[in-house]
Design a protein around this motif. Structure first.
Motif, PDB file in Angstrom:
ATOM      1  N   PHE A 143      -4.449  20.016  38.062  1.00 13.25           N
ATOM      2  CA  PHE A 143      -4.765  19.151  39.208  1.00 13.25           C
ATOM      3  C   PHE A 143      -3.581  18.607  39.837  1.00 13.25           C
ATOM      4  O   PHE A 143      -2.725  18.070  39.000  1.00 13.25           O
ATOM      5  CB  PHE A 143      -5.846  17.980  38.316  1.00 13.25           C
ATOM      6  N   SER A 144      -3.678  18.595  41.001  1.00 15.21           N
ATOM      7  CA  SER A 144      -2.724  17.745  41.612  1.00 15.21           C
ATOM      8  C   SER A 144      -3.352  16.961  43.132  1.00 15.21           C
ATOM      9  O   SER A 144      -4.269  17.545  43.387  1.00 15.21           O
ATOM     10  CB  SER A 144      -1.597  18.726  42.203  1.00 15.21           C
ATOM     11  N   TYR A 519       1.096  13.555  42.530  1.00  9.53           N
ATOM     12  CA  TYR A 519       0.802  13.537  41.179  1.00  9.53           C
ATOM     13  C   TYR A 519       0.268  15.063  40.799  1.00  9.53           C
ATOM     14  O   TYR A 519      -0.443  15.793  41.361  1.00  9.53           O
ATOM     15  CB  TYR A 519      -0.184  12.662  40.707  1.00  9.53           C
ATOM     16  N   THR A 520       0.810  15.552  39.526  1.00  5.19           N
ATOM     17  CA  THR A 520       0.150  16.598  38.972  1.00  5.19           C
ATOM     18  C   THR A 520       0.243  16.576  37.665  1.00  5.19           C
ATOM     19  O   THR A 520       0.937  16.117  36.928  1.00  5.19           O
ATOM     20  CB  THR A 520       0.994  18.053  39.469  1.00  5.19           C
ATOM     21  N   PHE A 521      -0.795  17.418  37.016  1.00  8.14           N
ATOM     22  CA  PHE A 521      -0.944  17.604  35.590  1.00  8.14           C
ATOM     23  C   PHE A 521      -1.671  19.057  35.333  1.00  8.14           C
ATOM     24  O   PHE A 521      -2.476  19.574  36.091  1.00  8.14           O
ATOM     25  CB  PHE A 521      -1.682  16.433  35.015  1.00  8.14           C
TER      26      PHE A 521
ATOM     27  N   GLU B  32       7.214  20.078  37.156  1.00  7.68           N
ATOM     28  CA  GLU B  32       6.740  19.262  38.098  1.00  7.68           C
ATOM     29  C   GLU B  32       6.257  19.893  39.503  1.00  7.68           C
ATOM     30  O   GLU B  32       7.011  20.608  40.144  1.00  7.68           O
ATOM     31  CB  GLU B  32       7.823  18.054  38.525  1.00  7.68           C
ATOM     32  N   MET B  33       5.313  19.658  40.009  1.00  9.61           N
ATOM     33  CA  MET B  33       4.883  19.845  41.443  1.00  9.61           C
ATOM     34  C   MET B  33       4.752  21.653  41.461  1.00  9.61           C
ATOM     35  O   MET B  33       4.526  21.989  42.594  1.00  9.61           O
ATOM     36  CB  MET B  33       5.705  19.512  42.508  1.00  9.61           C
ATOM     37  N   ILE B  35       3.074  24.262  39.308  1.00 12.38           N
ATOM     38  CA  ILE B  35       2.244  24.682  38.436  1.00 12.38           C
ATOM     39  C   ILE B  35       2.175  26.251  38.346  1.00 12.38           C
ATOM     40  O   ILE B  35       1.570  27.026  39.017  1.00 12.38           O
ATOM     41  CB  ILE B  35       0.666  24.110  38.429  1.00 12.38           C
ATOM     42  N   LYS B  93       0.191  28.801  43.162  1.00 10.29           N
ATOM     43  CA  LYS B  93      -1.103  28.823  43.343  1.00 10.29           C
ATOM     44  C   LYS B  93      -1.619  29.159  44.780  1.00 10.29           C
ATOM     45  O   LYS B  93      -0.492  29.140  45.602  1.00 10.29           O
ATOM     46  CB  LYS B  93      -1.465  27.186  43.248  1.00 10.29           C
TER      47      LYS B  93
END
Lengths: 525, 159
Positions: A143-144, A519-521, B32-33, B35, B93
């Motif tokens: 999710f970001s 924000y991302t995870f 980070e950022m 994925i 993505k």
């Protein structure tokens, strides 16, 4: 107000956002070897197994008994540095495996967690830790959210503060048979002239994918998706099916309602098409494609495509496509590139030809009408580039393109650029000349940027200048200068700010500011 | 007064010089950022597949060298995406593509990713004036994104 589909997307996104936030802090409760397992699966498992034999890299079973802990930590920090330092073991590994292991980009803590995970494998199967490690995850969710707040003023002095929120959500189950991917955008103007529409939303894509046999066999998609199959480069609400029947032959078909401009009526709209391809091992791929679209119950587009990729000799690659418009019965576009990649040099040639009448017949915008672009106008582009890599971090590229028009005069665009980077600092400089037969197409283009990473902050200065041979609206130089700072609070959360200063023949001065929260995870389920 | 102004300018320049010439090696924040999909590590700044993989490695019946994101990558990437789009998903993505190939988004890619000046992005700077020139030079480059969709803003002038 928000559309229903965007509300649904945000609802799911919120769930994902809240769930990890309300859970116990994983860093404080999860054993370090367990965190190491997650890192290993994501970053190491594609090349290594533990007891499963060699893959791209060695089997790591018992590695903590063969190597000292300190050695493993240094190796995981940067294998290349270890090899360069003359470490005998590292040199032996590099010789045995043709690929030098790339730096896994782990923090010191993450390295220790991976090492502890590797160590947990020598403890024996009776330990609870080992049993816990065998548990399989159910899937993965990522999710970001990206939030942007922009401040600017137009030529009339109206001030704007649009707030943008982009949300991406992806869920994939363990077997990778089912997945859901979505992305949506919301804009709300905090400050705007009363007559303007304050809000806008968009569901960019949201589709469910089903793959009965992951890695091979058919793939089904349903929802809103982008299709890039030969002549089709469209956004569709509908279904998509692709099937690689054998490794060298496959097909794809799609159908649904085209997602086009909002002002265009949707009644009676549909689109369908497909692509069939054949590959010849390492030498060629040829595809034929088709697309048909009806708009407001009328024939709107009927297009055929031929795409090729050829490698006739080891270092000569030819690729491109030709598209035919069956409505106007003419070629929309031919575009081909010839590429010769050598050790340090990449030479590229390009050829493109477009007939505007055939290419733009299905436009929904008057900017592409013959009244504006000229009747029977067409364009032939011929050019190329040469890129030279001095080292991994320094390269230079020179390019040239000739634009030949059927009716208007020609234009030539040429120049070069240099990019370099090392130790957290990178910079680029480019100079190009547009030399056209008409006055407006005669200018010099300069761009320079410099980027520096200092701990967790990235700083960027970027400048662009167009120097016109003849002043445009009394202005000879149109330029923009921007400064950026982006601070990574954690690996998942960043904040940033930009300031732009712009001057061009339309606006004598324009200052623009942008604030960012990113924000991302990614989480195992 | 004038001296104070020069002093401030000189201080600012010194600070900037200090920032950009400091020798701090940054930590790498691979996750980070970015994925990643199936690829084991995140990549940045024009990745070259052949730096890690042997050049004769075959991906999608093509040598892996084909996928190097060299200087000519931008004009080439659409051919590969239209033939083997599934490979793009190994690292990117879908939203990576839609950052540029957006539908209605008004925020320019170069503004969203201003911390990546090395990447090629359309519409850098204040593009309102320059788009008339670029549209004259090669309208096909505009048409791909704005011909049938993503042109609500265009219609404010192009009725």
């Amino acid at each position: 107000m928000l559309s229903t589909r965007l509300r649904i997307l945000y609802f799911f996104s919120l769930l994902c956002f809240v769930a990890p936030a309300t859970a116990a802090d994983p860093a404080s409760e999860t054993p370090s070897y367990k965190r190491g397992e997650g890192i290993f699966k994501n970053r190491c498992a594609p090349c290594h197994t533990i007891g499963g034999g060699k893959k791209i890299g060695p089997d790591l079973s018992g590695v903590t008994e063969r190597r000292k802990r300190d050695w493993l930590v240094r190796w995981l920090d940067n294998p290349g540095v270890m090899i360069a330092s003359g470490d005998e073991t590292a040199k032996k590994i590099a010789k045995e495996y043709s690929i030098v292991m790339p730096p896994p980009n782990l923090t010191k803590n993450e390295i220790l967690e991976v090492v502890e995970y590797l160590e947990s494998h020598k403890m024996g199967g009776g330990l609870p830790a080992r049993a816990e490690l065998q548990k399989e995850r159910k899937g993965e969710v990522s999710f970001s959210t990206r939030t942007y707040l922009q401040f600017f003023q137009d030529a009339r002095g109206n001030r704007y503060q649009p707030l943008y929120e982009r949300v991406d959500l992806e869920v994939q189950e363990r077997e990778r048979k089912w997945s859901f991917r979505s992305s949506g955008l919301l804009r709300y103007d905090l400050r705007t002239p009363a007559s303007d529409k304050r809000e806008m939303d968009e569901l960019t894509y949201a589709f469910l994918t089903y793959t009965p046999s992951p890695g091979r066999g058919p793939v089904f998609k349903i929802g809103r998706y982008y299709v890039f199959d030969g002549v089709a480069a469209d956004q569709v609400d509908g279904v998509h099916f692709s099937w690689e029947i054998v490794p060298s032959t496959g097909l794809s078909v799609f159908g649904g309602r085209p997602v086009e401009a909002e002002f265009d009526g949707k009644r009676g709209d549909y689109v369908y098409g497909g692509r069939l391809y054949q590959r010849v091992q390492n030498k060629a791929e040829v595809g034929v494609s088709f697309l048909k679209e009806d708009n407001n119950d009328r024939r709107f587009r009927e297009e055929f495509g031929l795409d090729i990729w050829l490698l006739p000799l080891k270092n000569i690659e030819l690729q491109g496509h030709s598209y035919w418009n069956n409505m106007t019965e003419g070629w929309m576009e031919h575009f081909y590139t010839l590429r010769i990649p050598l050790q340090k040099v990449v030479i590229t040639g390009q050829f493109g030809q477009t007939d505007y009448r055939d290419a733009f017949s299905a436009s929904t915008l008057s900017a592409f009408s013959p009244d504006l672009l000229g009747r029977d106008e067409g364009l032939t582009k011929i050019g190329g580039s040469v890129e030279y890599r001095f080292s991994r971090d320094i390269s230079a590229i020179a390019n040239y393109m000739n634009y030949g028009y059927k009716k208007s005069g020609d234009a030539r665009y040429y120049g070069g650029s240099v990019n370099a980077g090392a130790r957290g600092l990178s910079a680029g400089l480019s100079v190009h000349r547009m030399d056209g037969d008409i006055e407006r197409l005669r200018y010099l283009e300069f761009r320079a940027y410099i980027k520096k990473d200092v701990h967790r902050v990235t700083f960027v200065l970027d400048a662009l200048d167009l120097h016109y041979d003849q002043p445009m609206s009394g202005l000879r130089d149109a330029y923009s200068v921007s400064g950026t700072a982006l601070y990574r609070i954690t690996n998942a959360l960043s904040v940033g700010a930009d300031i732009d200063y712009r001057k061009n023949p339309d606006f004598s001065l324009n200052t623009l500011a942008l604030l960012k929260l990113l924000y991302t995870f990614r989480k195992d389920l | 007064m004038k001296n104070r102004k020069y002093g401030k300018t000189a201080s600012l320049l010194l600070i900037l010089l200090g920032v950009f010439t400091s020798n701090t090696v940054p930590e790498l924040f691979a996750a980070e950022m970015k994925i990643t999909g199936d690829h084991p590590i995140s990549l940045s700044e024009k990745p070259r597949c052949t730096e890690c993989h042997p050049a004769d490695t075959e991906v999608g019946f093509k040598p892996i060298e084909v996928y190097n994101h060299d200087g000519d990558w931008i004009p080439r990437h659409r051919f590969l995406a239209s033939q083997t789009a599934v490979l793009c998903n190994a690292c990117h993505k879908v939203s990576f593509c839609t950052d540029c190939h957006a539908y209605k988004e008004e925020l320019k890619p170069s503004d969203k990713h201003s911390d990546s000046p090395e990447r090629w992005f359309p519409h850098r700077g204040d593009y309102l004036f320059q788009h008339r020139i670029d549209g004259r030079i090669d309208p096909t480059s505009c048409f791909r994104c704005h011909g049938r969709q993503n042109n609500e803003i265009c219609r404010r002038c192009h009725k």
